[in-house]
Design an enzyme around this catalytic site. Structure first.
Site, PDB file in Angstrom:
ATOM      1  N   TYR A 126       0.268  -1.170   0.249  1.00  0.00           N
ATOM      2  CA  TYR A 126      -0.171  -0.248   0.077  1.00  0.00           C
ATOM      3  C   TYR A 126       0.815   1.260   0.355  1.00  0.00           C
ATOM      4  CZ  TYR A 126      -4.678  -1.907   0.522  1.00  0.00           C
ATOM      5  OH  TYR A 126      -5.738  -2.979   1.022  1.00  0.00           O
ATOM      6  N   LYS A 176       3.699 -15.444   3.088  1.00  0.00           N
ATOM      7  CA  LYS A 176       4.389 -15.974   1.366  1.00  0.00           C
ATOM      8  C   LYS A 176       5.237 -16.437   1.246  1.00  0.00           C
ATOM      9  CE  LYS A 176       2.527 -17.735  -2.558  1.00  0.00           C
ATOM     10  NZ  LYS A 176       1.666 -18.963  -2.372  1.00  0.00           N
ATOM     11  N   ASP A 208      -2.497 -18.771   0.558  1.00  0.00           N
ATOM     12  CA  ASP A 208      -3.510 -19.282  -0.443  1.00  0.00           C
ATOM     13  C   ASP A 208      -3.652 -20.209   0.321  1.00  0.00           C
ATOM     14  OD1 ASP A 208      -0.297 -20.449  -0.150  1.00  0.00           O
ATOM     15  OD2 ASP A 208      -0.934 -20.714  -2.407  1.00  0.00           O
ATOM     16  N   ASP A 232      -6.067  -7.264   3.617  1.00  0.00           N
ATOM     17  CA  ASP A 232      -7.066  -6.796   3.027  1.00  0.00           C
ATOM     18  C   ASP A 232      -7.810  -7.591   2.715  1.00  0.00           C
ATOM     19  OD1 ASP A 232      -8.885  -4.869   2.019  1.00  0.00           O
ATOM     20  OD2 ASP A 232      -7.486  -5.211   0.187  1.00  0.00           O
ATOM     21  N   ASP A 236     -12.064 -10.242   3.816  1.00  0.00           N
ATOM     22  CA  ASP A 236     -13.444 -10.426   3.503  1.00  0.00           C
ATOM     23  C   ASP A 236     -14.414 -11.444   3.056  1.00  0.00           C
ATOM     24  OD1 ASP A 236     -13.250  -6.858   3.025  1.00  0.00           O
ATOM     25  OD2 ASP A 236     -14.131  -7.525   0.935  1.00  0.00           O
TER      26      ASP A 236
HETATM   27  C1  IPM Z   1     -10.001  -2.191   3.741  1.00  0.00           C
HETATM   28  C2  IPM Z   1     -10.281  -1.242   1.799  1.00  0.00           C
HETATM   29  C3  IPM Z   1      -9.355  -0.243   1.372  1.00  0.00           C
HETATM   30  C4  IPM Z   1      -8.172  -1.119   2.157  1.00  0.00           C
HETATM   31  C5  IPM Z   1     -10.251   0.485   0.279  1.00  0.00           C
HETATM   32  C6  IPM Z   1     -11.240   1.247   0.601  1.00  0.00           C
HETATM   33  C7  IPM Z   1      -8.917   1.250   0.674  1.00  0.00           C
HETATM   34  O1  IPM Z   1     -10.744  -2.030   1.078  1.00  0.00           O
HETATM   35  O2  IPM Z   1     -10.289  -0.944   4.201  1.00  0.00           O
HETATM   36  O3  IPM Z   1     -10.062  -3.105   3.854  1.00  0.00           O
HETATM   37  O4  IPM Z   1      -8.114  -1.534   1.028  1.00  0.00           O
HETATM   38  O5  IPM Z   1      -7.892  -0.983   3.058  1.00  0.00           O
HETATM   39 MN    MN Z   2     -10.672  -3.743   2.181  1.00  0.00          MN
END
Ligand code: IPM
Ligand code: MN
Length: 346
Positions: A126, A176, A208, A232, A236
């Site tokens: 990032y 990784k 993975d 990240d 999710d």
């Molecule tokens: C998160 C989001 C952010 C990230 C984006 C919006 C930049 O996806 O907080 O997980 O990738 O960190």
């Molecule tokens: Mn995210």
């Protein structure tokens, strides 16, 4: 955010707390009103506050701006960096009552589960330099750079071990290491920090494989620690395993301190949901639980945090559901109705 503020005000009333709120625009709304995603006044207000309760910032309306001016790159990432918010805690909690909302087979999630994903938030791909797009021999080349210093890995590792120690004493580190230099350093640093925590059982998974194991047996995990981009993606995945990304709060904790507590930013893990914006149907629980994390981590108000969390559980147990977690026979409610029900259950 409106529902989270209602819940905070109701909780403050019940607990006889005095909370002072300041509001400022950020992201798309700030671009519309002031031409920039992170106005100076917003940053100053954050600096003079004890915590940031953050809404959600992006959407298609701002996707055609130059990348550097978009809400994510111009507001959220600079805020994380400005306040050195290096530790992102994302608790993926699958309530037993909501196990049927999980896309996983019922036998895999029966009884629910609770995985805390700890994501490093200010390093890696990032922020690493160089980061650019340039021409080489007439073709376009994009470069992102993954950089970790051992000090950055050490501080997130120590926090992860401390947290693991306060839970089931089981920590999984994800990397990784079969490909990346970064992951070799990550793994060896985790190993050396582990020496100070002999009571915590630590294991290492390749990213993975981790993605696969979470789906195969989510109940086998307790605390997971990983670098920025892996975190990240995996957070999710974990969110979805609980049933809906609309349920997941987060705390981004920094190195700065305000008295006893460290300074932090509290926001839903999932971000904005532009497809349903303004319809009054979004699930407010992630934002409300983020407010609870703020009460706990920023203000040390454990009782207040627990009161909000149990009100959320009770409301779920009573069958209230926004559309994202709805099932047959539930009480389908709007965002505001869910907020009101949670306030009633405080
Ligand atoms: C998160 C989001 C952010 C990230 C984006 C919006 C930049 O996806 O907080 O997980 O990738 O960190
Ligand atoms: Mn995210």
């Amino acid at each position: 955010m409106a529902e989270a503020l209602k819940v905070l005000r109701a909780c403050a009333g019940a607990q006889k707390l005095q909370l002072e709120f300041g509001e400022a625009l950020v992201g798309g709304a700030a671009i519309d009103a002031h031409g920039r995603a992170l106005p100076e006044a917003t940053l100053r207000l954050c600096e003079s506050s004890d915590a940031i309760l953050f809404g959600s910032v992006g959407g298609p309306k701002w996707e055609n701006l130059p990348p550097g001016e978009q809400p994510e790159r111009a507001a959220l990432l600079p805020l994380r960096k400005h306040f050195s918010l290096f530790a992102n805690l994302r608790p993926a909690i699958c309530f037993p009552e909501l196990a049927s909302a999980s896309p996983l087979r019922p036998d895999l999630v029966a009884g629910g589960f609770e995985i805390l994903c700890i994501r490093e938030l200010t390093g890696g791909l990032y922020f690493g330099q160089p980061k650019c797009t340039r021409k080489e021999n007439g073709e376009t080349v994009a470069v992102d750079t993954m950089v970790y210093r051992s000090s950055e890995i050490e501080r997130i590792a120590r926090l992860a071990f401390e947290i693991a120690r306060s839970r089931k004493r089981k920590l999984v580190s994800v990397d990784k290491a079969n490909v990346l230099e970064n992951s070799l350093l990550w793994r060896s640093t985790i190993r050396s920090v582990a020496e100070a925590y002999p009571d915590v059982e630590v294991s290492h998974l390749l990213v993975d494989n981790a993605a696969m194991q979470f789906i195969r047996s989510p109940r086998a995990f307790d605390v997971v620690v990983t670098e920025n981009l892996f975190g990240d993606i995996l957070s999710d995945e974990l969110a979805m395993l609980t049933g809906s990304i609309g349920m997941l709060p987060s705390a981004s904790l920094g190195t700065g301190s305000r008295g006893e507590a460290c300074f932090g930013l509290y926001e839903p893990s999932g971000g904005s949901a532009p497809d349903i914006a303004g319809m009054g149907i979004a699930n407010p629980i992630a934002q409300i639980l983020s407010a609870a994390m703020m009460l706990r981590h920023a203000f040390g108000l454990e009782a207040a945090a627990a009161q909000v969390e149990s009100a959320v559980r009770k409301t779920i147990a009573e069958g209230y559901r926004t559309r994202d977690i709805a099932s047959a026979g539930c009480r389908l409610v709007s965002t505001a109705e869910m907020g009101a029900a949670i306030c009633d259950n405080l």
